[in-house]
Enzyme design. Sequence first.
Site, short mmCIF file in Angstrom:
data_model
loop_
_atom_site.label_atom_id
_atom_site.label_comp_id
_atom_site.label_asym_id
_atom_site.label_seq_id
_atom_site.Cartn_x
_atom_site.Cartn_y
_atom_site.Cartn_z
N THR A 176 -15.92 9.01 -5.46
CA THR A 176 -14.90 8.83 -4.47
C THR A 176 -14.14 10.06 -4.85
OG1 THR A 176 -12.99 7.44 -4.22
CG2 THR A 176 -13.79 7.49 -6.44
N GLU A 320 -14.16 1.86 -6.43
CA GLU A 320 -14.12 1.40 -7.68
C GLU A 320 -14.26 -0.12 -7.77
OE1 GLU A 320 -12.11 3.50 -6.42
OE2 GLU A 320 -11.24 4.79 -7.86
N LYS A 428 9.19 10.54 -1.32
CA LYS A 428 10.56 10.19 -2.05
C LYS A 428 11.65 11.09 -1.59
CE LYS A 428 9.91 7.77 -6.19
NZ LYS A 428 9.70 7.94 -7.76
N TRP A 433 12.35 5.27 -1.89
CA TRP A 433 11.06 5.55 -1.48
C TRP A 433 11.03 5.20 0.02
CZ3 TRP A 433 8.12 1.07 -0.57
CH2 TRP A 433 6.66 1.25 -0.49
P1 ADP Z 1 -10.78 7.67 -0.94
O1 ADP Z 1 -9.60 8.01 -1.88
O2 ADP Z 1 -11.73 8.89 -0.64
O3 ADP Z 1 -10.07 7.18 0.55
P2 ADP Z 1 -11.94 4.87 -1.19
O4 ADP Z 1 -12.90 5.02 0.19
O5 ADP Z 1 -12.51 4.26 -2.37
O6 ADP Z 1 -11.66 6.63 -1.56
O7 ADP Z 1 -10.58 4.48 -0.72
C1 ADP Z 1 -9.80 3.45 -1.17
C2 ADP Z 1 -8.44 3.25 -0.90
O8 ADP Z 1 -8.26 3.45 0.56
C3 ADP Z 1 -7.60 2.35 -1.41
O9 ADP Z 1 -7.20 2.62 -2.83
C4 ADP Z 1 -6.45 2.14 -0.43
O10 ADP Z 1 -5.52 3.23 -0.60
C5 ADP Z 1 -7.14 2.65 0.86
N1 ADP Z 1 -7.68 1.50 1.64
C6 ADP Z 1 -8.75 0.74 1.65
N2 ADP Z 1 -8.59 -0.36 2.51
C7 ADP Z 1 -7.37 -0.24 2.89
C8 ADP Z 1 -6.76 -1.18 3.97
N3 ADP Z 1 -7.31 -2.33 4.48
N4 ADP Z 1 -5.38 -1.24 4.07
C9 ADP Z 1 -4.79 0.14 3.68
N5 ADP Z 1 -5.48 0.93 2.57
C10 ADP Z 1 -6.62 0.70 2.57
#
Ligand code: ADP
Length: 533
Positions: A176, A320, A428, A433
């Site tokens: 990732t 993860e 921020k 925020w």
């Molecule tokens: P990357 O950091 O490369 O995007 P991932 O594909 O593992 O890695 O992304 C996971 C992240 O994607 C989550 O921690 C979250 O921030 C975001 N995410 C996943 N699904 C959703 C969702 N339904 N709504 C908002 N954010 C999401």
Amino acid sequence: MNSGLTIQHMFDYATTYFPDQTIVCRKPEGTIRLSYQEFGHRTRRLAAALMALGVGPGDRVGTFLWNDLPHLEAYFAVPLIGGVLHTINIRLPADQLLYLVNHPEDRVLIVDRTLWPALAPLRERLTSVTAIILTGRSPDPDPLGTLDYDTILEETDGHFDYPAVQETMPMGLCYTSATTGNPKGVLYSHRGMYLHSLTLGLANTLGISLEDTVLPIVPMFHVNAWGIPFAAVWFGAKMVLPGPAPQASTLLDLMRDESVTLAAGVPTVWLSIARELEARPTRLALRAAVAGGSAAPATLIRLFESTFRIPFIHAYGMTETSPLVTVSRLKPHHRTLSDEEQLAIKATQGFLVPGLAMKLERDQHPVPWDGESVGELCLQGPWIADEYYRDPRTRDTFIDGWLHTGDLASVTQEGYVHLRDRTKDVIKSGGEWISSVDLENALMAHPAVFEAAVVSVPHPQWGERPLAFVVVKEGRSATQEELRKSLRDRFAKWQLPDGILFVPEIPKSSVGKFLKRALRDAYRDYFQPSSGE
Ligand code: ADP
């Protein structure tokens, strides 16, 4: 009994009970169809061929493939023999690819011939790789020393005894992206993937079953295509694989022609499909348009549910977490709410799937589930990783038995998670925020807006201020003032973006998420006095 929860069991079950079920794979040269029985034979042959190449328990086999048949075969063949399926993102730059193969010391690579040019220049530096298998066809002669996928399958009859596999052994590996530095690896165990797959079959989540025709649009290198291929094959669904680089129009045709009932992709993909559907109304059998990976805007959900009459399922997860964590499902008592209230619930990330635990934390203190207070989401469960693979960054994220997701959320009393931002995207302003996700959602609710991203940009007075980027729908127009006005009811004045820039497109990550980092980097001086407003 302590019988093992392994991919071997899932594969045997699928090929025993659903030999006649179909797998369809779209190819530029024509669509391939085969039965689960044939798929089973081919997968066993691949497994035997990999064993003959010396792949043993624990060895990593890298895949550099589209969502196609060899990929699905590798998904099962590698874990069958105790190997670790390492799905490599085909869209990464050379330096990251080098790291991605060398860091886990991949032993064998399975590569689509059309993608080989990305790896070819690195070949001498892929020091752990002892065999490269090329799939598909190409008019060019094969590079010296590589193997042909179909030939190695033909050279074995696929008869072999499975090596002993314990359920706690690793079966998969995905990397990732990290804010800085190299990507971080996440190992999946047989047990975790087995339980995750079972969960995808629950009616409360996606309810994948033998009645379904499943199309994973999400790349199979992105968190195991959200685990969907494992569950769909295990439960005997018809599988549809979109092949190389499918466009929205192709996906729509495929959904229509194959009567797809469940398809899964990131919101930007669903946005393109929605645009296509608006231009070309098409009768579909979809019972679930599944979106995850980034926040699905409420307007997109409304479009699918009210206009196209296609149920839309919003889910959340991360590399993860295998990835399924939450699914946004209404509870029976919500049916009495107004459409808009129901939509607001569906646009949240939903509540936790069974088997996992979560808590909300700020500065190491619990944050109440009141729908307002924001904290970092922390997770536990059998398909949640407990470390990064061979990586000291483990200690920043896995703390006291909890995965700290880096996602900032509020949670309602009923347990619905509302993701407000990622820690790395937070704005921020003067110590306060501002949620970029809420602003994006509101901007995308404007009828003229196709896509919108809001990022944090350094500001001399306020530290940071929001800057919005908007792509206007074809044939529509909008002004900054109009858009700003549309936000006024929902946001305090200080929360409004200081600038709304109209752009032809928003940069996307390799899996189709908004690449906010690229916007932040390009506009970091936007509010600086010399260049500024
Ligand atoms: P990357 O950091 O490369 O995007 P991932 O594909 O593992 O890695 O992304 C996971 C992240 O994607 C989550 O921690 C979250 O921030 C975001 N995410 C996943 N699904 C959703 C969702 N339904 N709504 C908002 N954010 C999401």
